[in-house]
Design a protein around this motif. Structure first.
Motif, PDB file in Angstrom:
ATOM      1  N   ALA A 155       0.767  -1.266   0.105  1.00 49.06           N
ATOM      2  CA  ALA A 155       0.092   0.009  -0.069  1.00 49.06           C
ATOM      3  C   ALA A 155       0.963   1.239   0.092  1.00 49.06           C
ATOM      4  O   ALA A 155       0.603   2.381  -0.596  1.00 49.06           O
ATOM      5  CB  ALA A 155      -0.952  -0.108   1.266  1.00 49.06           C
ATOM      6  N   LEU A 156       2.052   1.145   0.514  1.00 49.37           N
ATOM      7  CA  LEU A 156       3.082   2.383   0.618  1.00 49.37           C
ATOM      8  C   LEU A 156       3.664   2.485  -0.791  1.00 49.37           C
ATOM      9  O   LEU A 156       4.259   3.369  -0.813  1.00 49.37           O
ATOM     10  CB  LEU A 156       4.023   2.114   1.697  1.00 49.37           C
ATOM     11  N   GLY A 157       3.703   1.342  -1.713  1.00 51.19           N
ATOM     12  CA  GLY A 157       4.280   1.499  -2.780  1.00 51.19           C
ATOM     13  C   GLY A 157       5.680   0.674  -2.925  1.00 51.19           C
ATOM     14  O   GLY A 157       6.244   0.867  -4.054  1.00 51.19           O
ATOM     15  N   LEU A 158       5.899  -0.051  -1.938  1.00 51.22           N
ATOM     16  CA  LEU A 158       7.093  -1.009  -1.812  1.00 51.22           C
ATOM     17  C   LEU A 158       6.852  -2.246  -2.101  1.00 51.22           C
ATOM     18  O   LEU A 158       5.742  -2.666  -2.259  1.00 51.22           O
ATOM     19  CB  LEU A 158       7.647  -0.709  -0.267  1.00 51.22           C
ATOM     20  N   GLY A 159       7.797  -3.175  -2.085  1.00 47.18           N
ATOM     21  CA  GLY A 159       7.616  -4.573  -2.072  1.00 47.18           C
ATOM     22  C   GLY A 159       9.115  -5.170  -2.459  1.00 47.18           C
ATOM     23  O   GLY A 159       9.158  -6.334  -2.419  1.00 47.18           O
ATOM     24  N   ILE A 196      13.399  -4.785  -1.697  1.00 53.77           N
ATOM     25  CA  ILE A 196      14.479  -4.187  -0.842  1.00 53.77           C
ATOM     26  C   ILE A 196      15.157  -3.214  -1.498  1.00 53.77           C
ATOM     27  O   ILE A 196      15.312  -3.496  -2.573  1.00 53.77           O
ATOM     28  CB  ILE A 196      15.340  -5.334  -0.009  1.00 53.77           C
ATOM     29  N   ASN A 197      15.396  -2.144  -0.600  1.00 58.17           N
ATOM     30  CA  ASN A 197      16.108  -0.978  -1.352  1.00 58.17           C
ATOM     31  C   ASN A 197      15.261  -0.032  -2.256  1.00 58.17           C
ATOM     32  O   ASN A 197      15.769   0.771  -2.992  1.00 58.17           O
ATOM     33  CB  ASN A 197      17.476  -1.347  -1.870  1.00 58.17           C
ATOM     34  N   ARG A 198      14.085  -0.412  -2.556  1.00 60.24           N
ATOM     35  CA  ARG A 198      13.156   0.255  -3.155  1.00 60.24           C
ATOM     36  C   ARG A 198      12.496   1.620  -2.384  1.00 60.24           C
ATOM     37  O   ARG A 198      12.359   1.472  -1.278  1.00 60.24           O
ATOM     38  CB  ARG A 198      12.059  -0.388  -3.775  1.00 60.24           C
ATOM     39  N   SER A 199      12.738   2.536  -3.026  1.00 62.69           N
ATOM     40  CA  SER A 199      12.223   3.839  -2.362  1.00 62.69           C
ATOM     41  C   SER A 199      11.164   4.775  -3.042  1.00 62.69           C
ATOM     42  O   SER A 199      10.736   4.437  -4.190  1.00 62.69           O
ATOM     43  CB  SER A 199      13.224   4.921  -2.204  1.00 62.69           C
ATOM     44  N   VAL A 200      10.261   5.175  -1.948  1.00 56.18           N
ATOM     45  CA  VAL A 200       8.827   5.903  -2.630  1.00 56.18           C
ATOM     46  C   VAL A 200       8.881   7.319  -1.786  1.00 56.18           C
ATOM     47  O   VAL A 200       9.632   7.414  -0.601  1.00 56.18           O
ATOM     48  CB  VAL A 200       7.773   5.382  -2.636  1.00 56.18           C
ATOM     49  N   GLU A 201       8.326   8.157  -2.364  1.00 55.43           N
ATOM     50  CA  GLU A 201       8.021   9.556  -1.957  1.00 55.43           C
ATOM     51  C   GLU A 201       6.417   9.446  -1.465  1.00 55.43           C
ATOM     52  O   GLU A 201       5.657   9.573  -2.363  1.00 55.43           O
ATOM     53  CB  GLU A 201       8.546  10.634  -2.393  1.00 55.43           C
ATOM     54  N   GLN A 202       6.164   9.689  -0.411  1.00 52.48           N
ATOM     55  CA  GLN A 202       4.761   9.868   0.262  1.00 52.48           C
ATOM     56  C   GLN A 202       4.394  10.975   0.971  1.00 52.48           C
ATOM     57  O   GLN A 202       5.462  11.724   1.493  1.00 52.48           O
ATOM     58  CB  GLN A 202       4.338   8.720   1.257  1.00 52.48           C
ATOM     59  N   VAL A 203       3.340  11.916   0.950  1.00 52.35           N
ATOM     60  CA  VAL A 203       3.154  13.032   1.610  1.00 52.35           C
ATOM     61  C   VAL A 203       3.004  12.647   3.043  1.00 52.35           C
ATOM     62  O   VAL A 203       2.584  11.650   3.379  1.00 52.35           O
ATOM     63  CB  VAL A 203       1.502  13.583   1.177  1.00 52.35           C
ATOM     64  N   ASP A 204       3.364  13.425   3.899  1.00 52.57           N
ATOM     65  CA  ASP A 204       3.317  13.356   5.509  1.00 52.57           C
ATOM     66  C   ASP A 204       2.071  13.536   5.938  1.00 52.57           C
ATOM     67  O   ASP A 204       1.727  14.742   5.993  1.00 52.57           O
ATOM     68  CB  ASP A 204       4.379  14.070   6.052  1.00 52.57           C
ATOM     69  N   ASN A 205       1.095  12.695   6.214  1.00 50.83           N
ATOM     70  CA  ASN A 205      -0.041  12.973   6.851  1.00 50.83           C
ATOM     71  C   ASN A 205      -0.276  11.541   7.872  1.00 50.83           C
ATOM     72  O   ASN A 205       0.547  10.632   7.971  1.00 50.83           O
ATOM     73  CB  ASN A 205      -1.159  12.903   5.812  1.00 50.83           C
ATOM     74  N   GLU A 206      -1.372  11.694   8.593  1.00 51.59           N
ATOM     75  CA  GLU A 206      -1.699  10.694   9.727  1.00 51.59           C
ATOM     76  C   GLU A 206      -1.874   9.250   9.036  1.00 51.59           C
ATOM     77  O   GLU A 206      -1.322   8.430   9.563  1.00 51.59           O
ATOM     78  CB  GLU A 206      -2.802  11.177  10.399  1.00 51.59           C
ATOM     79  N   SER A 207      -2.344   8.939   8.147  1.00 56.11           N
ATOM     80  CA  SER A 207      -2.668   7.697   7.504  1.00 56.11           C
ATOM     81  C   SER A 207      -1.411   6.997   7.109  1.00 56.11           C
ATOM     82  O   SER A 207      -0.836   5.807   7.326  1.00 56.11           O
ATOM     83  CB  SER A 207      -3.428   7.620   6.480  1.00 56.11           C
TER      84      SER A 207
END
Length: 63
Positions: free
Chosen positions: A29-33, A35-46
Motif C-alpha cells: 500500500a505504501l508502494g514498496l515490495g 528491498i532498497n526500493r524507495s518511494v516518496e509519500q505526503v506526510d499525513n496521519e494515515s
C-alpha cells in the motif's frame, strides 16, 4: 509556506517474508515490495500509521 506539504522518503530495508501477511500488504500500500526500493509519500496521519506498523522493515527520511 503555510500550504507547503512535507514529503517523506520511505525505503524498504528488510523483507516482509516471515512477518504477518498484513505487514506485507501495508508495504504494498505504501508502494514498496522489494528491498532498497524507495518511494516518496505526503506526510499525513494515515501514512504515518502505515509506517508505524512496518517500522522494523523501512527507513524514513524527511524531505
Amino acid at each position: 509556506m503555510a500550504d507547503a506539504k512535507k514529503t517523506l522518503r520511505i525505503t524498504q530495508v528488510k523483507s516482509s517474508i516471515g512477518y504477518k501477511e498484513d505487514q506485507g500488504k501495508t508495504l504494498r500500500a505504501l508502494g514498496l515490495g522489494k528491498i532498497n526500493r524507495s518511494v516518496e509519500q505526503v506526510d499525513n496521519e494515515s501514512v504515518r500509521g502505515m509506517i508505524f506498523k512496518v517500522k522494523h522493515l523501512v527507513k524514513v527520511e524527511e524531505i
